[in-house]
Write an enzyme that holds these catalytic residues in place. Structure first.
Site, PDB file in Angstrom:
ATOM      1  N   HIS A 190      42.520  55.517  44.145  1.00 27.54           N
ATOM      2  CA  HIS A 190      43.504  55.334  43.078  1.00 27.54           C
ATOM      3  C   HIS A 190      44.921  55.491  43.611  1.00 27.54           C
ATOM      4  O   HIS A 190      45.194  56.341  44.461  1.00 27.54           O
ATOM      5  CB  HIS A 190      43.255  56.339  41.945  1.00 27.54           C
ATOM      6  CG  HIS A 190      41.948  56.107  41.258  1.00 27.54           C
ATOM      7  ND1 HIS A 190      40.839  56.884  41.496  1.00 27.54           N
ATOM      8  CD2 HIS A 190      41.564  55.160  40.354  1.00 27.54           C
ATOM      9  CE1 HIS A 190      39.826  56.432  40.759  1.00 27.54           C
ATOM     10  NE2 HIS A 190      40.238  55.390  40.064  1.00 27.54           N
ATOM     11  N   GLY A 244      36.217  52.776  35.804  1.00 26.65           N
ATOM     12  CA  GLY A 244      34.802  52.634  36.113  1.00 26.65           C
ATOM     13  C   GLY A 244      34.230  51.254  35.867  1.00 26.65           C
ATOM     14  O   GLY A 244      33.124  50.938  36.322  1.00 26.65           O
ATOM     15  N   SER A 257      40.070  51.047  36.439  1.00 33.57           N
ATOM     16  CA  SER A 257      41.012  52.170  36.398  1.00 33.57           C
ATOM     17  C   SER A 257      42.338  51.846  37.076  1.00 33.57           C
ATOM     18  O   SER A 257      43.363  52.455  36.754  1.00 33.57           O
ATOM     19  CB  SER A 257      40.416  53.411  37.067  1.00 33.57           C
ATOM     20  OG  SER A 257      40.107  53.134  38.422  1.00 33.57           O
ATOM     21  N   ASN A 273      34.461  48.399  41.613  1.00 30.70           N
ATOM     22  CA  ASN A 273      33.388  49.282  41.139  1.00 30.70           C
ATOM     23  C   ASN A 273      32.023  48.606  41.108  1.00 30.70           C
ATOM     24  O   ASN A 273      31.061  49.189  40.606  1.00 30.70           O
ATOM     25  CB  ASN A 273      33.689  49.798  39.722  1.00 30.70           C
ATOM     26  CG  ASN A 273      34.911  50.678  39.688  1.00 30.70           C
ATOM     27  OD1 ASN A 273      35.137  51.472  40.596  1.00 30.70           O
ATOM     28  ND2 ASN A 273      35.713  50.543  38.642  1.00 30.70           N
TER      29      ASN A 273
END
Lengths: 228, 221
Positions: B195, B74, B47, B104
């Site tokens: 993020h 993801g 992401s 991840n």
């Protein structure tokens, strides 16, 4: 459907399985913001709410309305319910609350999801008796027709029927503009067929912004006792 | 560590648990994109790559370099590996591949994650023998110090060491100093402590842009 029968209406925090405690950090930050800020508008929900704040449209249309953003990616109705019951409504009196949650309730049926959203609406209306509520419909998702589109549409139908009876609640469904005649959703609108692009946020924000202006005009500002 | 014993280095598609097939839709779109376009730069990863495409910084810094974005939220190393082995590199010849993945890989050790990243680098080299791979360091995450920060730092050290001996690979540390003196990361930089905000992307992308440009210049005939 009572809360005991509906897991989507049971408040539940997110358990930290990854190991960096991010969900609780975000919740704690929102609780702190409630102590410092006096928002006129409160946005609460999942990543559809959270991501909006990262685009220009938030700064242009919603910051000027003194809006707070309590969105957390991945949240279900249970998670939002828990957050609102555990500090995220303390000390604030937003005149309008915008609620957008339900697309992540993967373990629950459409009936349960609608029940969860209704439970949150009831909580908001009882904690903020002078406020108005806008509930946004769940958007379609996935590139092609699929069971989750049907489920989200079913949730929306249930909400459309039952929300107005709760009080000053408006239900807005903006999903129609995203599905093309061939049934597909474009990555220009949803970059991963779930989350909105900047231009798609612009499209929905125009409608939402107009409604907010209207409701804010109708709803008097409550002064905090300490300011009088 | 062989591929068989390292789950992070075993190509594995993402299972459609939710029911709307989004992961496969994205993969298919990337494969078909790669048939029509001629990118000089390919970004691939999770992401942190995908979201980069949605902000102004992409249009300003990377579109002019003729870049394509194959990021999927993801994704762990084994997902990216599967995508690259199954068509996403088949019709393009980028000069530079920017790889950003690993945060991840929950449940994997730093050694396994490094093994996964090296497996991806090998696949890229096999399919695109003339391309240079720029591996980006994993960022710290979480508001306060936590095991994932340590894990990511360990991955970076291992990858940087392995990359040093490969002429077709460079490693770039992407952290401009996100961790404050009290050990915290600000939500102004990472809105969910993972993020990046648009302003944080601006900060990390300046050096990245310079690095890519210099690699492109070296690559030019």
């Amino acid at each position: 459907m009572s809360a005991e029968e509906n897991p989507a209406a049971e408040p539940a925090p997110v358990i930290d399985v990854q190991g960096d405690g991010r969900w609780m950090s975000q919740h704690n930050r929102f609780v702190q913001e409630c102590k410092d800020a006096e928002p006129d508008v409160l946005f609460v929900g999942d990543s559809m709410v959270q991501l909006m704040q990262q685009y220009e449209v938030w700064r242009e249309l919603f910051s000027p309305l003194h809006a707070l953003n309590f969105g957390i990616g991945g949240d279900t109705t249970s998670n939002v319910l828990w957050r609102l019951q555990n500090g995220e409504l303390e000390n604030i009196r937003p005149r309008v609350v915008v609620l957008w949650v339900g697309t992540n309730n993967h373990e629950h049926t459409a009936d349960q999801v609608a029940g969860g959203i209704l439970a949150i609406a009831q909580l908001l209306l009882s904690r903020l008796p002078k406020s108005k509520l806008i509930v946004l419909g769940l958007l379609p998702r996935g590139e092609f027709p699929n069971p989750l589109r049907e489920k989200n549409a079913a949730v929306n139908n249930l909400l459309r029927a039952s929300l107005p009876q709760l009080g000053p609640v408006q239900f807005i469904d903006m999903g129609g503009s995203f599905v093309h005649s061939d049934g597909t959703i474009s990555s220009r609108d949803m970059f991963d067929f779930l989350h909105l692009t900047a231009s798609a946020y612009r499209t929905i924000s125009t409608t939402l912004h107009e409604l907010l202006l209207q409701l804010l005009e109708e709803t008097p500002q409550e002064r905090r006792a300490s300011l009088v | 560590m062989s591929e068989d014993s390292n789950p992070a280095a075993t190509p594995t598609p993402c299972q459609d648990i939710q029911g709307d097939g989004r992961w496969m839709s994205l993969h298919n779109r990337f494969v078909s994109d790669s048939k029509g376009k001629e990118p000089d730069v390919l970004f691939v990863g999770d992401s942190l790559v995908q979201l980069l495409h949605e902000f102004e910084v992409w249009r300003k810094l990377f579109s002019p370099l003729h870049a394509l974005n194959f990021g999927v939220g993801g994704d762990a190393t084994h997902h990216v590996l599967w995508r690259l082995v199954n068509g996403e590199l088949d019709h393009i010849s980028p000069k530079v591949v920017v790889l950003w993945v690993g945060t991840n890989n929950h449940g994997h050790t730093p050694e396994q994650i490094c093994g996964g990243i090296m497996a991806i680098i090998n696949v890229i080299h096999q399919k695109l023998p003339h391309a240079h791979t720029l591996v980006l360091g994993l960022l710290p995450r979480g508001k306060s110090p936590n095991p994932l920060r340590e894990r990511n730092a360990s991955v970076n050290a291992l990858v940087q060491a392995e990359a040093a001996s490969l002429s077709h690979v460079s490693f770039l540390d992407m952290d401009p100093g996100f961790i404050h003196s009290d050990g915290s990361i600000s939500h102004q930089d990472m809105y969910d402590y993972l993020h990046l905000t648009p302003q944080a992307y601006q900060r990390v992308c300046q050096p990245l842009h310079e690095c890519i440009k210099s690699l492109l210049d070296k690559h030019a005939p």
